[in-house]
Design a protein around this motif. Structure first.
Motif, short mmCIF file in Angstrom:
data_model
loop_
_atom_site.label_atom_id
_atom_site.label_comp_id
_atom_site.label_asym_id
_atom_site.label_seq_id
_atom_site.Cartn_x
_atom_site.Cartn_y
_atom_site.Cartn_z
N UNK A 61 0.77 -1.24 0.00
CA UNK A 61 0.00 0.00 0.00
C UNK A 61 0.80 1.28 0.00
N UNK A 62 2.12 1.20 -0.14
CA UNK A 62 2.95 2.41 -0.14
C UNK A 62 3.95 2.40 -1.30
N UNK A 63 4.49 3.59 -1.58
CA UNK A 63 5.50 3.73 -2.63
C UNK A 63 6.88 3.46 -2.05
N UNK A 64 7.90 3.52 -2.89
CA UNK A 64 9.28 3.29 -2.45
C UNK A 64 9.70 4.31 -1.38
N UNK A 65 9.31 5.55 -1.59
CA UNK A 65 9.70 6.62 -0.68
C UNK A 65 9.15 6.41 0.73
N UNK A 66 7.97 5.79 0.83
CA UNK A 66 7.32 5.63 2.13
C UNK A 66 7.40 4.21 2.69
N UNK A 67 8.39 3.44 2.24
CA UNK A 67 8.68 2.18 2.92
C UNK A 67 8.28 0.89 2.26
N UNK A 68 8.05 0.88 0.95
CA UNK A 68 7.76 -0.39 0.29
C UNK A 68 8.98 -1.29 0.40
N UNK A 69 8.76 -2.55 0.69
CA UNK A 69 9.86 -3.49 0.88
C UNK A 69 10.13 -4.21 -0.44
N UNK A 70 11.33 -3.99 -0.96
CA UNK A 70 11.74 -4.59 -2.22
C UNK A 70 12.96 -5.46 -1.95
N UNK A 71 12.94 -6.67 -2.49
CA UNK A 71 14.06 -7.58 -2.28
C UNK A 71 15.28 -7.10 -3.07
N UNK A 72 16.44 -7.24 -2.45
CA UNK A 72 17.71 -6.86 -3.06
C UNK A 72 18.47 -8.12 -3.47
#
Length: 147
Positions: free
Chosen positions: A62-73
């Protein structure tokens, strides 16, 4: 016969209903595209971040990258790229298969209609008078002002 005429007129009037007036438009500023059933925005604008006053689209949770979306590295040590496939990025071995041209024996990347430019894909040209370069942004090529 009069009943038949009235029934056929009723059927015709129900067929001519203008459904466009019932369709909602995208809630993004200055957008006139048709909105999806959920979210109230068109495909281009996606669903918006739930953070107040944020106009970015949702990445996950429910959020964008700026606001804490969790993306695997990437799993490789020291690499900060995003995972593409199998826990690794493209640099470290993830295979990304671009769509290839449908023309027999052609290995070029498909652009439009499943074919490459060589086999008939239509590409937009620069709108500057006499220029034949491919347009990049705003109808212009890089030479004539695309950022």
């Amino acid at each position: 016969n009069n009943d038949d005429d009235e029934n056929s007129q009723n059927k015709e009037s129900s067929k001519s209903t203008d459904w466009k007036k019932y369709k909602k438009t995208c809630s993004a500023p200055n957008c006139t595209n048709q909105a999806n059933r959920k979210g109230g925005v068109c495909k281009r604008h996606g669903r918006l971040c739930s953070s107040p006053n944020c106009t970015n689209t949702i990445v996950n949770r429910g959020v964008c990258m700026k606001h804490g979306a969790i993306i695997k590295r990437c799993n490789n040590e020291g690499c900060d790229n995003f995972v593409v496939q199998g826990g690794v990025c493209i640099t470290h071995g993830a295979k990304v298969n671009p769509r290839l041209c449908k023309a027999e024996g052609c290995q070029s990347q498909a652009r439009n209609g499943g074919v490459c430019i060589k086999h008939g894909a239509k590409v937009k040209r620069c709108s500057y008078n006499g220029c034949t370069n491919q347009s990049q942004k705003g109808g212009l090529c890089k030479k004539h002002g695309a950022d």
